[in-house]
Design an enzyme around this catalytic site. Structure first.
Site, mmCIF file in Angstrom:
data_model
loop_
_atom_site.group_PDB
_atom_site.id
_atom_site.type_symbol
_atom_site.label_atom_id
_atom_site.label_comp_id
_atom_site.label_asym_id
_atom_site.label_seq_id
_atom_site.Cartn_x
_atom_site.Cartn_y
_atom_site.Cartn_z
ATOM 1 N N SER A 1 38.653 48.314 36.170
ATOM 2 C CA SER A 1 38.596 47.117 35.321
ATOM 3 C C SER A 1 37.182 46.825 34.827
ATOM 4 C CB SER A 1 39.115 45.906 36.081
ATOM 5 O OG SER A 1 40.452 46.110 36.426
ATOM 6 N N HIS B 1 48.803 47.157 42.358
ATOM 7 C CA HIS B 1 48.209 47.848 43.511
ATOM 8 C C HIS B 1 49.090 47.687 44.739
ATOM 9 C CE1 HIS B 1 44.344 49.058 41.880
ATOM 10 N NE2 HIS B 1 44.213 47.876 41.306
ATOM 11 N N ASP C 1 44.043 46.207 30.142
ATOM 12 C CA ASP C 1 42.842 47.043 30.269
ATOM 13 C C ASP C 1 43.191 48.461 30.714
ATOM 14 O OD1 ASP C 1 43.637 46.130 32.781
ATOM 15 O OD2 ASP C 1 41.590 45.831 33.516
ATOM 16 N N HIS C 2 44.369 48.609 31.316
ATOM 17 C CA HIS C 2 44.895 49.883 31.827
ATOM 18 C C HIS C 2 46.208 49.529 32.476
ATOM 19 C CE1 HIS C 2 44.003 48.415 35.818
ATOM 20 N NE2 HIS C 2 42.837 48.012 35.339
ATOM 21 N N GLU D 1 42.482 36.040 31.143
ATOM 22 C CA GLU D 1 42.926 37.188 31.926
ATOM 23 C C GLU D 1 44.066 36.847 32.879
ATOM 24 O OE1 GLU D 1 40.774 38.646 35.268
ATOM 25 O OE2 GLU D 1 41.555 40.668 35.055
HETATM 26 ZN ZN ZN Z 1 41.992 46.135 35.491
HETATM 27 ZN ZN ZN Z 2 43.180 47.212 39.578
#
Ligand code: ZN
Ligand code: ZN
Length: 517
Positions: free
Chosen positions: A103, A290, A328-329, A281
């Protein structure tokens, strides 16, 4: 693979060289948007950059399926994808050190317009600092704001704002914010501001108050706040998962939703004569990724989309605001799988997810240390409404007692990952790992200049469009992978480990810190 506080420096630069270069992506910094030139139309006055951290496209569609099934209507982001006023496209998310970004590097690509080494913020491994948009746009009189569900000093907000050698230096990032002076700062991270919790004993709350910020620490105080400049910190570390917050009256009373914070941030910034840059965000979608936590992910995704609704509705009224919505991914690779005869069981997944009344970390904490199979079955029944088969409860207990049947797997050996395989029998959602993944992520844009962001946009190119709204040219130097890798080796040798340990955050409550996040 671990960088995190074990350092910027835990990454084996040399070991990455072969694989990174073989993708052909990382040898050079990209050279600007292909065929893009500054639009002739008037530039947007305000820019709202909405980033959902770690959202795989599957999460966008899963949240929509959930919303349609459970609430009888499309999720907000899905509902605007088909709106002809929106520009839609994709973003490539590579960093300087890998095709899989963290990130810090991801947000830094937007911040500095340059690919950055994973773990670093707007800085190359030789410590060359790059100027981030959150500083450059302030020189043009724009106000700036950061709103997040993580610590306010976390990688994504910091990537717009500071240049520093590691994302883990959160106590120092808090001090950098004081120097840069974003007008609105809303999120978590009390331990980085409170004198009694900082190792150096500095009273950052006092320093921010002295600098003209109204400091607020709960939802009611935020709603009542009158100041133009506000620092709002609502948790010791990251804000809670939405599914935990929404099922806890005490948390719901203290912690504002992302949509509420967004509305208040816009109210405080919208009077700015020279416009504003606001980053919103949804950070917990990544943490749930995760943690291979489907309830955590779906509810935080929907909470993020409600914040996007606030931003778009403001932009519709205002007519002079560019809203960018992206990730962001991706994280975790979750998919809702076809299940049962004619895949009919997949439809029931929404009911199962609706029955999950807490996040996976809360579920595990409720079971207690080293639980027996009976205890596991009881907690899963009461908190998730799922009646486990005997062998499923035994497998979950084995995992929580250090005897995971997936111990051999690079990607599923963690306890959350193992538990999610068992729970996947009911949610029909399986994760590929608890790590970031390499897919392109969706982009939706609305307002003046949004047409610049269609098709496939590289992460670094958002910076070019945003700076061009103020006629700023990006003067940040470039660095190629091989040079950066060489400097990284040296940085690892010369970094003062004691200094780093003293100044780094020690955030063990966030599972994402086990891996690059
Ligand atoms: Zn991230
Ligand atoms: Zn992450």
């Amino acid at each position: 693979m671990s960088i995190s506080r074990r350092s910027v420096l835990g990454l084996a630069a040399a070991g990455l060289a072969g694989s990174a270069l073989s993708f052909g992506l990382l040898e050079k910094q990209p050279k600007g948007l292909r065929g893009w030139s500054r639009p002739k139309t008037r530039a947007p006055k305000n820019i709202i950059f909405c980033v959902v951290d770690g959202m795989a496209t599957q999460v966008l569609s899963l949240a929509d399926h959930y919303s349609q099934h459970h609430y009888g209507k499309a999720s907000y982001w899905a509902s605007i994808l088909d709106d002809p006023r929106m520009t839609t496209g994709w973003q490539d998310t590579a960093s300087l050190s890998s095709v899989v970004t963290d990130s810090a590097a991801a947000s830094s690509t937007w911040g500095s317009g340059r690919r950055i080494w994973n773990g670093m913020l707007n800085m190359y491994p030789d410590k060359t600092a790059l100027a981030p948009i959150g500083q450059l746009l302030r020189t043009k009189g724009m106000k700036t704001g950061l709103v997040t569900t993580t610590t306010i000093t976390h990688a994504t907000p910091a990537g717009f704002t500071v240049s520093i050698v590691s994302r883990d230096l959160e106590p120092l990032i808090a001090e950098e914010y004081l120097k840069v002076g974003p007008d609105v700062l809303l999120g978590g991270g009390d331990k980085f501001f409170d004198a009694s919790k900082r190792k150096d004993g500095k009273d950052l709350y006092g320093a921010f108050a002295k600098a003209g910020y109204e400091v607020v620490k709960d939802r009611a105080a935020l709603k009542a706040s009158k100041g133009d400049k506000v620092l709002g910190i609502f948790d010791s570390s990251h804000l809670p998962f939405s599914v935990d917050r929404d099922n806890s009256p005490a948390m719901a009373e203290k912690v504002p939703t992302l949509a509420e914070m967004t509305r208040i941030a816009i109210d405080k910034l919208k009077g700015s004569k020279e416009g504003f840059l606001l980053q919103i965000e949804g950070g917990k979608v990544d943490h749930a990724g995760h943690g291979t936590d489907v309830a955590g992910q779906v509810h935080d995704q929907l909470a993020f989309e409600e914040a996007v609704r606030v931003a778009i509705e403001f932009a519709e009224r205002d007519g002079d605001t560019l809203v960018i919505i992206t990730a962001d991914h991706a994280t975790g690779g979750p998919s809702l799988n076809g299940a049962g005869e004619e895949y009919a069981d997949s439809l029931k997944a929404a009911d199962t997810i609706a029955g999950m009344k807490c996040s996976l970390p809360t579920l595990i904490a409720t079971m207690g240390l080293k639980p027996k199979a009976d205890r596991v079955a009881d907690v899963v029944a009461s908190k998730y409404g799922i009646k486990l088969k005997k062998e499923e409860a035994e497998t979950m207990a084995d995992i929580l007692n250090g005897k995971s049947p997936f111990a051999f797997s690079e990607f599923l050996s963690g306890s959350s990952q193992g538990l999610s395989v068992v729970l996947g029998n009911y949610s029909k959602v399986l994760y590929t790992s608890g790590n970031h993944t390499a897919e392109y992520v969706p982009v939706t844009a609305f307002g003046p200049w949004s047409e610049s962001l269609g098709g496939l946009t590289r992460n670094v190119d958002f910076n070019e469009v945003i700076l061009a709204t103020r006629g700023i040219e990006n003067k940040n130097p470039t660095m190629d992978y091989a040079t950066a890798a060489k400097h990284m080796e040296k940085l690892k040798e010369t970094m003062d480990a004691e200094w780093f340990a003293f100044n780094a955050s020690h955030d063990d409550e966030c599972s994402c810190h086990v891996h690059i996040n």
